[in-house]
Design a protein around this motif. Structure first.
Motif: not given
Lengths: 77, 724
Positions: B71-72, B95-100, B104-105
């Motif tokens: 992730v840049e 959103s701020l899920t743990a799915y992407s 997560v970053v």
């Protein structure tokens, strides 16, 4: 009825998202929440994705995900 | 100024978690002013985040990756009224899920780096959607300032926003920005917040019933020092209710999200887990849907209330009008033909226009190696410089023009909003094979060159889809494999070489789809990634923005050429010249004696079942450097005078009794499937990491052997020998 069954051009009101976990959460995050109104703009042929107008924007979702959203037809804004 | 802010320090103390605990400088008073302020720039994709970042930092920024992920990470430094401010651009997320990886970053950055402040870019034309993320940022415990972007577009749509009222309602400061304007006001607001000790925004309210559930969880979590030291208890409680896997894991092994493992026993664990299960059941019974959905709904309800107060619509817009352009570009009849045309255009531009600068670079490299060859004394060092370093790195440099043009096209398609339309058109077909609508472009580009194709897979947001796409790219016959096909097809299928080459390309596509299907069922198993993406409005990309993106990517590629590929080129060179043959040895004999030759002989038993002798083995080994090299290696081994140009080598190949059309076909397919060149392998490693690279190489080696074996052994059974 399910969102996937709605023909293109029809308005709907979300009743509830039947899916949970990642897919359900993604849909809810994008605005598919109870009582929200939207419209199916177009459906790609051969069971392809749908373009749905909801919450001031356009969202693309697969047929399978649309089948997990219970909607009531109508409620056009 | 709204009177709703509690004094920052006291407020954070009341929450039992201070984002700046453990930092060297004190947030209060003098010493803090020595340290540059750390500001995170957050927001949805297409919110105008990049524009604001560029406006804020100008040219003073650097690009890298967040640790462990592709992730840049963009970072810039600026000085405002004598105060230096470090700005980090976070990936655009909804959103701020743990799915992407992106999400997560973004959240790990807040928890680990503990920035002083978040500037959340909010698109004024669609505040409700954008404020949804804002609430989650507030919950991370870092103070937030809202930057209202695209206010002029909003006004044109008849939307009037009262920024002060919105700020008062949400308990955070909101500043209007539009097309670079408002930059100073924004930075003034940052400094004002710093002067006040960074007052925290008000926590969103989830409604009486959910708040009661949250309060009970928070009480348990806050009693456990393991959690309070590293993350806001309320944030953890809400994430647990949202069935966030990372938060749940953090709870289990006493590890703070984004932090390191803590050994301290946390007695509250079983109590928290029991209460959580109880809460899930209660919420499902009370609301008729799962807790993670209810949390989203309550969040949107809170946002809706705030927006209703602060936003005034002078014109009733109703639904967004569907773009007239989409009526064509996304239509069942025209969408696909136009898409194929666009694809053809990108392809043509990249590989035809790129050919000219590529030829200049190649002749420049040839000139340089000629000069070096003349200047340096005959010997090992000259060979190392000319055949190893210059040839290896020069070969890689020659791809730069194509990469630049390609990424320019990609930036245009992405920024204009067309990429999402293309995904809409192709998803149905590709999804069946475990790929994604957005896989189409990288795969198609693979026909030109695997390196930019692999890099193009970055447009895919889901890790699973990105892995599948990158792994499938090498099956698309790249331009460098064509000379091999031309040579062999010309020599052994003289009646219709084009048909033979087409067949090889076709087999590549089929193998890509079949392999994706296999991976989907095996190594990439798991719940399919949902296809839920926003369709961005069409925008005319800015030249500056595109050049910026292109420059960054070209630079990353060049850095790789200077390091990994240089080392690998020297290695390949070394195995072809060592051990040294005595003076006057013919080139073919020298190559046969080298390590490469020995490796070729050593693997001969392995390639024998495919109908290949050791010469093909050597050619395959050198082919790791670049596929064109296969032809020149064969040229040396068959002692053909005119190496690459073909006629002599073609004759020589035909004279070889071991080579039949069937063996040639097996060899073409072997070259098709065998692992791609070093540059492509380096790209795979950069995008996916060493483990996936190892998997890909092993998979391709095994499959190339299998395919060649099936053709060579199975061919006669089908009567293919008759072709001879």
């Amino acid at each position: 009825m399910r969102l996937s069954e709605l023909p293109a051009g029809h308005a709907f009101t979300v009743d509830r998202v039947l899916l949970s976990r990642e897919t359900g959460k993604r849909l809810a995050d994008m605005g598919f929440t109870a009582g929200r109104r939207g419209r199916v703009v177009r459906k790609q042929y051969l069971g392809g994705p749908l373009q749905v107008e909801i919450l001031g924007g356009s969202v693309l979702i697969r047929r399978a995900e649309a089948a997990g959203i219970e909607v009531v037809q109508g409620g056009a804004a | 100024m709204s009177g709703t802010w509690a004094p920052g320090k006291a407020r954070r103390a009341a929450r039992g978690w201070d984002p700046r605990d453990g930092q060297a400088a004190s947030p209060e008073g003098g010493p803090a002013s020595e340290r540059p302020l750390l500001i995170a720039l957050a927001g949805n994709p297409n919110a105008g985040k990049t524009t604001l970042f560029n406006a804020l930092t100008g040219a003073h920024h650097k690009v890298g990756n967040y640790p462990g992920v592709t992730v840049e990470k963009r970072e810039g430094l600026l000085v405002h009224r004598g105060r230096s401010i470090r700005v980090v651009d976070l990936p655009g997320v909804y959103s701020l899920t743990a799915y992407s990886a992106d999400e997560v970053v973004a959240r790990d950055f807040m928890l680990r780096e503990k920035p002083d402040l978040i500037i959340d870019v909010l698109d004024s034309t669609n505040l409700e959607r954008h404020l949804y993320l804002c609430l989650q940022l507030i919950e991370l415990g870092v103070p937030v300032i809202g930057a209202l972007s695209m206010t002029d577009e909003a006004r044109a749509q008849g939307i009037e926003i009262d920024a002060d009222r919105l700020g008062a309602r949400l308990g955070l400061r909101c500043v209007k920005t539009a097309r670079g304007a408002g930059k100073d006001e924004l930075l003034d607001a940052v400094l004002a917040a710093a002067a006040e000790g960074f007052p925290a925004a008000r926590e969103p309210d989830y409604g009486t019933e959910l708040e009661a559930v949250i309060a009970r969880l928070v009480a348990l979590i806050a009693a456990d020092p393991v959690f309070t030291a590293t993350m806001p208890p309320r944030w953890l409680a809400i994430k647990l209710l949202e069935r966030d896997d990372v938060a749940r894991a953090a709870l289990r092994d006493g590890r703070a999200v984004g932090g390191t493992a803590v050994d301290a026993p946390h007695a509250a664990l079983s109590q928290i887990e029991a209460l959580l299960e109880e809460s899930f059941a209660w919420i499902a019974g009370r609301f008729g849907r799962d807790a993670e959905i209810v949390v989203s709904e309550r969040r949107y309800a809170y946002v809706h209330g705030a927006v209703a107060e602060a936003l005034r619509k002078t014109a009733e817009a109703g639904f967004v009008r569907s773009s007239k352009l989409d009526a064509v570009l996304m239509s069942p009849a025209w969408g696909l033909p136009v898409f194929l045309l666009v694809l053809y255009g990108v392809f043509k531009l990249t590989f035809s226009l790129g050919e000219y600068p590529m030829a200049w670079i190649e002749s420049g490299v040839a000139w340089l190696s000629g000069r070096l060859a003349a200047a340096l004394p005959e010997g090992l060092f000259r060979s190392l410089v000319v055949d190893g370093v210059v040839a290896g790195v020069g070969g890689v440099l020659s791809f730069v023009p194509q990469i630049v043009i390609l990424f320019f096209c990609l930036a245009f398609l992405e920024d204009s909003g067309y990429m999402a339309r293309a995904a809409f058109l192709t998803d149905r077909f590709l999804h069946r094979f475990g790929l994604h609508g957005q896989s189409f472009l990288p795969l198609a580009l693979g026909f030109g060159c695997s390196v930019p194709a692999i890099m193009a897979a970055r447009t895919l947001k889901s890790r699973r889809d990105r892995v599948a796409t990158v792994l499938a790219v090498p099956f698309m016959s790249c331009g460098a494999k064509l000379p091999v096909y031309v040579l062999l097809a010309g020599a052994f299928f003289p009646r219709n070489p084009a048909a033979a080459i087409m067949a090889v390309y076709g087999v590549g596509v089929l193998l890509a789809l079949a392999s994706s299907l296999v991976w989907k069922r095996t190594v990439l198993r798991g719940e399919p990634t949902p296809f839920v993406m926003e369709l961005p409005p069409y925008r005319l990309p800015t030249m500056r923005g595109m050049l910026w993106q292109v420059g960054e990517k070209a630079w990353c590629y060049l850095k790789k050429a200077g390091t990994v590929i240089l080392a690998a080129s020297v290695l390949i060179w070394a195995i072809t010249v060592f051990p040294r043959a005595p003076e006057g040895t013919a080139p073919d004999a020298a190559l046969a004696q080298s390590f490469a030759g020995r490796i070729g002989r050593a693997i001969e038993p392995l390639v024998k079942p495919l109908g290949f002798d050791w010469k093909i083995g050597v050619a395959a080994v050198t082919g790791f450097a670049a596929k064109e090299v296969v032809v020149s290696t064969l040229g040396i081994l068959y002692r053909a005078e005119d190496g690459e140009s073909g006629e002599g080598l073609r004759e020589a190949l035909r004279r070889d009794a071991g080579m039949t059309p069937l063996v040639a076909l097996a060899l073409m397919l072997f070259v098709l499937v065998m692992p791609p060149c070093l540059a492509a392998l380096a790209a795979i490693k950069a995008e996916l990491g060493a483990r996936w690279l190892a998997f890909e190489v092993a998979y391709l080696v095994a499959l190339s052997w299998l395919v060649a074996f099936l053709v060579y052994r199975g061919g006669p059974l089908l009567g293919l020998k008759a072709v001879v």
